[in-house]
Design a protein around this motif. Structure first.
Motif, PDB file in Angstrom:
ATOM      1  N   LEU A 331       0.838  -1.193   0.000  1.00 30.49           N
ATOM      2  CA  LEU A 331       0.000   0.000   0.000  1.00 30.49           C
ATOM      3  C   LEU A 331       0.874   1.244   0.000  1.00 30.49           C
ATOM      4  O   LEU A 331       1.964   1.246   0.599  1.00 30.49           O
ATOM      5  CB  LEU A 331      -0.907  -0.002   1.230  1.00 30.49           C
ATOM      6  CG  LEU A 331      -1.988  -1.085   1.246  1.00 30.49           C
ATOM      7  CD1 LEU A 331      -2.670  -1.123   2.605  1.00 30.49           C
ATOM      8  CD2 LEU A 331      -3.010  -0.828   0.145  1.00 30.49           C
ATOM      9  N   PRO A 332       0.448   2.312  -0.661  1.00 26.92           N
ATOM     10  CA  PRO A 332       1.267   3.521  -0.755  1.00 26.92           C
ATOM     11  C   PRO A 332       1.733   4.010   0.610  1.00 26.92           C
ATOM     12  O   PRO A 332       0.932   4.136   1.542  1.00 26.92           O
ATOM     13  CB  PRO A 332       0.327   4.530  -1.416  1.00 26.92           C
ATOM     14  CG  PRO A 332      -0.624   3.699  -2.216  1.00 26.92           C
ATOM     15  CD  PRO A 332      -0.831   2.459  -1.392  1.00 26.92           C
ATOM     16  N   GLY A 333       3.035   4.237   0.737  1.00 26.38           N
ATOM     17  CA  GLY A 333       3.607   4.792   1.954  1.00 26.38           C
ATOM     18  C   GLY A 333       3.727   3.821   3.108  1.00 26.38           C
ATOM     19  O   GLY A 333       4.022   4.230   4.228  1.00 26.38           O
ATOM     20  N   THR A 334       3.487   2.518   2.857  1.00 29.05           N
ATOM     21  CA  THR A 334       3.557   1.528   3.927  1.00 29.05           C
ATOM     22  C   THR A 334       4.317   0.296   3.446  1.00 29.05           C
ATOM     23  O   THR A 334       4.675   0.180   2.274  1.00 29.05           O
ATOM     24  CB  THR A 334       2.152   1.075   4.383  1.00 29.05           C
ATOM     25  OG1 THR A 334       1.617   0.142   3.423  1.00 29.05           O
ATOM     26  CG2 THR A 334       1.197   2.244   4.521  1.00 29.05           C
ATOM     27  N   ASP A 335       4.529  -0.637   4.361  1.00 27.97           N
ATOM     28  CA  ASP A 335       5.106  -1.935   4.009  1.00 27.97           C
ATOM     29  C   ASP A 335       4.029  -3.023   4.024  1.00 27.97           C
ATOM     30  O   ASP A 335       4.341  -4.209   4.016  1.00 27.97           O
ATOM     31  CB  ASP A 335       6.227  -2.293   5.004  1.00 27.97           C
ATOM     32  CG  ASP A 335       7.057  -3.469   4.515  1.00 27.97           C
ATOM     33  OD1 ASP A 335       7.431  -3.481   3.319  1.00 27.97           O
ATOM     34  OD2 ASP A 335       7.314  -4.399   5.316  1.00 27.97           O
ATOM     35  N   GLU A 336       2.758  -2.631   4.033  1.00 23.28           N
ATOM     36  CA  GLU A 336       1.645  -3.579   4.086  1.00 23.28           C
ATOM     37  C   GLU A 336       1.343  -4.115   2.694  1.00 23.28           C
ATOM     38  O   GLU A 336       1.090  -3.357   1.751  1.00 23.28           O
ATOM     39  CB  GLU A 336       0.398  -2.879   4.646  1.00 23.28           C
ATOM     40  CG  GLU A 336      -0.785  -3.785   4.867  1.00 23.28           C
ATOM     41  CD  GLU A 336      -0.652  -4.654   6.110  1.00 23.28           C
ATOM     42  OE1 GLU A 336      -1.472  -5.559   6.276  1.00 23.28           O
ATOM     43  OE2 GLU A 336       0.277  -4.403   6.913  1.00 23.28           O
ATOM     44  N   VAL A 337       1.360  -5.432   2.548  1.00 22.94           N
ATOM     45  CA  VAL A 337       1.102  -6.061   1.257  1.00 22.94           C
ATOM     46  C   VAL A 337      -0.348  -5.810   0.847  1.00 22.94           C
ATOM     47  O   VAL A 337      -1.276  -5.983   1.641  1.00 22.94           O
ATOM     48  CB  VAL A 337       1.392  -7.572   1.323  1.00 22.94           C
ATOM     49  CG1 VAL A 337       0.978  -8.269   0.037  1.00 22.94           C
ATOM     50  CG2 VAL A 337       2.878  -7.808   1.591  1.00 22.94           C
ATOM     51  N   VAL A 338      -0.548  -5.396  -0.400  1.00 21.58           N
ATOM     52  CA  VAL A 338      -1.888  -5.071  -0.894  1.00 21.58           C
ATOM     53  C   VAL A 338      -2.780  -6.305  -0.896  1.00 21.58           C
ATOM     54  O   VAL A 338      -3.910  -6.270  -0.405  1.00 21.58           O
ATOM     55  CB  VAL A 338      -1.814  -4.481  -2.320  1.00 21.58           C
ATOM     56  CG1 VAL A 338      -3.218  -4.299  -2.901  1.00 21.58           C
ATOM     57  CG2 VAL A 338      -1.069  -3.161  -2.322  1.00 21.58           C
ATOM     58  N   GLU A 339      -2.293  -7.385  -1.485  1.00 20.69           N
ATOM     59  CA  GLU A 339      -3.085  -8.602  -1.667  1.00 20.69           C
ATOM     60  C   GLU A 339      -2.337  -9.768  -1.035  1.00 20.69           C
ATOM     61  O   GLU A 339      -1.286 -10.173  -1.504  1.00 20.69           O
ATOM     62  CB  GLU A 339      -3.305  -8.858  -3.165  1.00 20.69           C
ATOM     63  CG  GLU A 339      -3.884 -10.210  -3.508  1.00 20.69           C
ATOM     64  CD  GLU A 339      -5.173 -10.511  -2.778  1.00 20.69           C
ATOM     65  OE1 GLU A 339      -5.314 -11.638  -2.288  1.00 20.69           O
ATOM     66  OE2 GLU A 339      -6.037  -9.614  -2.693  1.00 20.69           O
ATOM     67  N   LYS A 340      -2.885 -10.307   0.058  1.00 17.32           N
ATOM     68  CA  LYS A 340      -2.160 -11.300   0.850  1.00 17.32           C
ATOM     69  C   LYS A 340      -2.515 -12.752   0.527  1.00 17.32           C
ATOM     70  O   LYS A 340      -1.903 -13.661   1.086  1.00 17.32           O
ATOM     71  CB  LYS A 340      -2.396 -11.065   2.344  1.00 17.32           C
ATOM     72  CG  LYS A 340      -1.899  -9.725   2.881  1.00 17.32           C
ATOM     73  CD  LYS A 340      -2.003  -9.694   4.397  1.00 17.32           C
ATOM     74  CE  LYS A 340      -1.539  -8.365   4.968  1.00 17.32           C
ATOM     75  NZ  LYS A 340      -2.552  -7.301   4.764  1.00 17.32           N
ATOM     76  N   THR A 341      -3.484 -12.994  -0.343  1.00 20.10           N
ATOM     77  CA  THR A 341      -3.890 -14.378  -0.583  1.00 20.10           C
ATOM     78  C   THR A 341      -2.728 -15.215  -1.095  1.00 20.10           C
ATOM     79  O   THR A 341      -2.467 -16.322  -0.609  1.00 20.10           O
ATOM     80  CB  THR A 341      -5.061 -14.434  -1.580  1.00 20.10           C
ATOM     81  OG1 THR A 341      -6.139 -13.633  -1.086  1.00 20.10           O
ATOM     82  CG2 THR A 341      -5.536 -15.863  -1.758  1.00 20.10           C
ATOM     83  N   GLY A 342      -2.018 -14.703  -2.091  1.00 21.08           N
ATOM     84  CA  GLY A 342      -0.868 -15.432  -2.611  1.00 21.08           C
ATOM     85  C   GLY A 342       0.237 -15.584  -1.583  1.00 21.08           C
ATOM     86  O   GLY A 342       0.894 -16.631  -1.496  1.00 21.08           O
ATOM     87  N   LEU A 343       0.451 -14.560  -0.784  1.00 17.10           N
ATOM     88  CA  LEU A 343       1.445 -14.617   0.279  1.00 17.10           C
ATOM     89  C   LEU A 343       1.097 -15.718   1.280  1.00 17.10           C
ATOM     90  O   LEU A 343       1.978 -16.446   1.763  1.00 17.10           O
ATOM     91  CB  LEU A 343       1.529 -13.260   0.969  1.00 17.10           C
ATOM     92  CG  LEU A 343       2.406 -13.140   2.219  1.00 17.10           C
ATOM     93  CD1 LEU A 343       3.854 -13.538   1.931  1.00 17.10           C
ATOM     94  CD2 LEU A 343       2.344 -11.720   2.775  1.00 17.10           C
ATOM     95  N   LEU A 344      -0.187 -15.860   1.594  1.00 22.57           N
ATOM     96  CA  LEU A 344      -0.610 -16.893   2.535  1.00 22.57           C
ATOM     97  C   LEU A 344      -0.252 -18.294   2.037  1.00 22.57           C
ATOM     98  O   LEU A 344       0.068 -19.181   2.836  1.00 22.57           O
ATOM     99  CB  LEU A 344      -2.113 -16.796   2.778  1.00 22.57           C
ATOM    100  CG  LEU A 344      -2.572 -15.696   3.736  1.00 22.57           C
ATOM    101  CD1 LEU A 344      -4.090 -15.545   3.689  1.00 22.57           C
ATOM    102  CD2 LEU A 344      -2.118 -15.981   5.158  1.00 22.57           C
ATOM    103  N   THR A 345      -0.304 -18.509   0.736  1.00 26.22           N
ATOM    104  CA  THR A 345       0.078 -19.817   0.206  1.00 26.22           C
ATOM    105  C   THR A 345       1.536 -20.119   0.534  1.00 26.22           C
ATOM    106  O   THR A 345       1.868 -21.228   0.966  1.00 26.22           O
ATOM    107  CB  THR A 345      -0.155 -19.875  -1.309  1.00 26.22           C
ATOM    108  OG1 THR A 345      -1.521 -19.574  -1.589  1.00 26.22           O
ATOM    109  CG2 THR A 345       0.167 -21.261  -1.863  1.00 26.22           C
ATOM    110  N   GLY A 346       2.412 -19.148   0.350  1.00 24.19           N
ATOM    111  CA  GLY A 346       3.814 -19.343   0.704  1.00 24.19           C
ATOM    112  C   GLY A 346       3.996 -19.606   2.182  1.00 24.19           C
ATOM    113  O   GLY A 346       4.776 -20.482   2.587  1.00 24.19           O
ATOM    114  N   VAL A 347       3.266 -18.863   3.011  1.00 23.46           N
ATOM    115  CA  VAL A 347       3.322 -19.095   4.457  1.00 23.46           C
ATOM    116  C   VAL A 347       2.874 -20.518   4.771  1.00 23.46           C
ATOM    117  O   VAL A 347       3.496 -21.219   5.586  1.00 23.46           O
ATOM    118  CB  VAL A 347       2.435 -18.071   5.196  1.00 23.46           C
ATOM    119  CG1 VAL A 347       2.279 -18.446   6.668  1.00 23.46           C
ATOM    120  CG2 VAL A 347       3.022 -16.662   5.073  1.00 23.46           C
ATOM    121  N   GLY A 348       1.804 -20.961   4.125  1.00 21.56           N
ATOM    122  CA  GLY A 348       1.327 -22.317   4.352  1.00 21.56           C
ATOM    123  C   GLY A 348       2.346 -23.367   3.961  1.00 21.56           C
ATOM    124  O   GLY A 348       2.524 -24.372   4.669  1.00 21.56           O
TER     125      GLY A 348
END
Length: 412
Positions: A331-348
């Protein structure tokens, strides 16, 4: 997989070599729609005018504790940054063939964006309902014109109920058809079959984070249909390892209880703890039954991702994806990932390795279904209407009809 002679590679007849999978898997594998005999009999003439870019690219993430991880990047070459571009393109093509000019849809947000982009191109007016909680990740490029964005500050069941009530009251087509979503992922299945016969090589597990599970059900449903029709030999199909966030994991609870059907006892959503608010389907009962049946046939497991797993692995997954050429957007001006669904797969995947669910020597394909969608300050769209709990459903249906000039029972 499928490394034998021509007898073992009959699926190759479904490939249109004129098109590159890195640009559009729908165009490269459009022949699968007619071959399956299910869903829309779409062809290149239907899909090409709708296509905006629906590509998949194979990337190598590396090895972790002896488990090799490969990535099917379904984000960077998708026009809206998620694999929902496939669903939207197939939907737009089917609507065009049927001559439908106005629709209603509801989704967690990613499908709204994709439908907004594709239906505007097709000139179809769409009333797109989505949670207000996911507006932050939307891009105004995908809305406006014929794509009318309606945000709802309501629980997920109420949003879906309102969208269907509007469709009924004004005789508008309600989309997307489940058959279209399943068909869209049949193209993903053909991509995976071709990749496993070539650059990818044999795979032990296909992995994806799921909400209702249409994507994996479409992939494995296609595998089953191709085998039934003699287009795919009986060689082993990879098992499915699917994930849900622990705060909304009805499928995981049902699967781990050994249930063939999803019951009310498995539904315990906690929206305040959602890691990814777009994964908002709280009771996908019919969808679970379909996916569970396919998993019993081909093998696999459903696992939950909790806050501890996310905290332990999200940073490492992001770093490894960036090194592999897939830097996740923030997200603009942050380190927050816009879309986390794909990231969750890696975490899993990383947590499954830690837990021993994935073993050294196994090869895992990580379906990265979203994560690259650059947003700039001021890119968020302004909804044309925000609905909430201040009125009952019937009052909102009337207000929506007045706001958008809808006629009860449909246009004359």
């Amino acid at each position: 997989m499928e490394r034998g002679g021509a007898r073992h590679q009959r699926w190759r007849s479904l490939i249109d070599e004129r098109f590159d999978a890195r640009e559009s898997v729908l165009l490269r594998y459009h022949r699968v729609f007619g071959a399956l005999g299910e869903g829309p009999a779409l062809d290149e003439r239907d899909l090409a005018p709708c296509s905006l870019g629906e590509g998949i690219v194979i990337r190598r993430l590396g090895e972790r504790r002896g488990v090799e991880i490969l990535v099917a990047d379904e984000t960077q070459a998708m026009c809206t940054g998620t694999y929902k571009a496939l669903d939207a393109c197939v939907t737009a093509a089917a609507l065009g063939r049927a001559g439908v000019r106005r629709v209603v849809a509801s989704s967690g947000g990613n499908l709204s964006a994709a439908l907004g982009a594709y239906l505007q191109r097709a000139g179809v007016e769409a009333l797109l309902f989505q949670p207000l909680s996911t507006l932050y990740k939307q891009d105004r490029r995908f809305f406006g014109g014929s794509a009318r964005l309606i945000c709802a500050d309501l629980p997920e069941p109420a949003i879906k109920s309102l969208a269907r009530a509007v469709a009924r009251a004004y005789a508008i087509e309600h989309i997307p058809d489940v058959r279209l979503r399943m068909a869209a992922s049949a193209a993903r299945a053909l991509f995976l079959i071709e990749a496993m016969a070539g650059e990818l090589g044999p795979i032990d597990f296909i992995t994806q984070t799921v909400c209702a599970g249409f994507g994996p059900a479409g992939i494995y449903g296609c595998f089953a249909a191709l085998r039934q029709r003699g287009l795919l030999c009986a060689a082993a199909v990879p098992r499915l390892l699917a994930f849900q966030q622990d705060a909304n994991a009805p499928m995981v609870r049902a699967w781990q209880a050994g249930a063939g059907d999803l019951a009310a006892a498995h539904v315990h959503p906690d929206p305040g703890r959602y890691i990814e608010p777009g994964l908002y389907n709280t009771n996908p009962a019919r969808d679970y039954a379909r996916l569970a049946a396919l998993m019993r046939r081909f093998g696999g497991d459903l696992l939950a991702i909790d806050d501890a797993a996310y905290g332990a692995h999200a940073a490492a997954v992001r770093q490894d994806l960036a090194a592999a050429g897939v830097p996740l957007s923030t997200l603009p001006g942050t380190d927050e990932v816009v879309e986390k669904t794909g990231l969750l797969t890696g975490v899993g995947i990383y947590q499954a390795i830690d837990d021993g669910a994935l073993q050294p020597g196994e090869r895992v394909l990580y379906l990265l279904t979203g994560g690259c969608r650059e947003l700039r300050p001021g890119d968020a769209p302004i909804p044309e209407l925000v609905v909430d709990g201040s009125r009952d459903e019937a009052s909102w249906v009337a207000a929506i009809g007045e706001r958008f000039g809808l006629t009860p029972g449909g246009s004359p």
